[in-house]
Design an enzyme around this catalytic site. Sequence first.
Site, mmCIF file in Angstrom:
data_model
loop_
_atom_site.group_PDB
_atom_site.id
_atom_site.type_symbol
_atom_site.label_atom_id
_atom_site.label_comp_id
_atom_site.label_asym_id
_atom_site.label_seq_id
_atom_site.Cartn_x
_atom_site.Cartn_y
_atom_site.Cartn_z
ATOM 1 N N CYS A 1 0.866 -1.169 0.000
ATOM 2 C CA CYS A 1 0.000 0.000 0.000
ATOM 3 C C CYS A 1 0.907 1.224 0.000
ATOM 4 O O CYS A 1 1.695 1.405 0.936
ATOM 5 C CB CYS A 1 -0.865 -0.021 1.260
ATOM 6 S SG CYS A 1 -1.896 1.446 1.466
ATOM 7 N N CYS B 1 -0.474 3.553 -6.721
ATOM 8 C CA CYS B 1 -1.397 2.985 -5.730
ATOM 9 C C CYS B 1 -1.662 1.561 -6.181
ATOM 10 O O CYS B 1 -1.883 1.311 -7.375
ATOM 11 C CB CYS B 1 -2.697 3.791 -5.710
ATOM 12 S SG CYS B 1 -4.042 2.974 -4.799
#
Length: 256
Positions: free
Chosen positions: A73, A184
Amino acid sequence: MDNRPIGIYDSGLGGLTVWREVRRALPCEALVYLGDGKNCPYGSRPREEVARLADEAVGRLVAEGCKMVVVACNTATAAAIGALRAKYAPLPIVGMEPAVKPACLATRSGVVGVLATERSLDGDLFRRTAARYGSGIEVVAAPGRGFVELVEGDREATDEAERTVRLAVAEMLARGADQIVLGCTHYPFLIPVLRRVVAGRGVEIVDPSPAVARRVVQLLDAGGLRCDPDREPRYDFLTFADEAYQLRLERKAFGR
Ligand code: DGL
């Protein structure tokens, strides 16, 4: 030989794009994937809150007996990687880096687009990386507004997805970007629609997850942490949300 699992963590489904690459690179290793789910999306939460959530998640993977943790992440990496490494040392912890460097090396137009969450884009990690590799190159960053929600809602193949992606990349395309970095881990699920949107413009989409998997292999080798090569791998899926979400993690991981 070390048969403990590798832990992989994200706010939700996105880190499965990294999970897939780690599984491909290390087909015998047991993997425990933790997709928070309850607090997703992280992208517009305050940094301190993301850091606290990341700490809770890594603590859970440590309690599961993981020999290494991948923070799959970008938002959690930007908010907490230093603190996590300090707290859980000597556990090896791999984070996400925005793949600005390879994009800056590959660009021919001199313009590189970066898509990431708002929290990642206003963090030090992105600013430092862009300043370090982007000298003489125009780096056009834009938040992938609505991207995480599309992926979490399994709506990647909809007209809404195409409209959302088109809007997010409009400015970088208008400025002449020939590389679009996915900052992302949810975004690679939108690669098919992104390809459609940039078709015919000679734009390359840069997904850092294979490089992260290579880093995991390197660290396993450096620490003598590989598992027994004859082992049948085990794949577990954990969440802070409910059982339905846990099943979704599993389904999405195997592309079902
Ligand atoms: N997948 C995450 C990232 O790489 C976080 C997305 C979110 O929860 O906003 O940044």
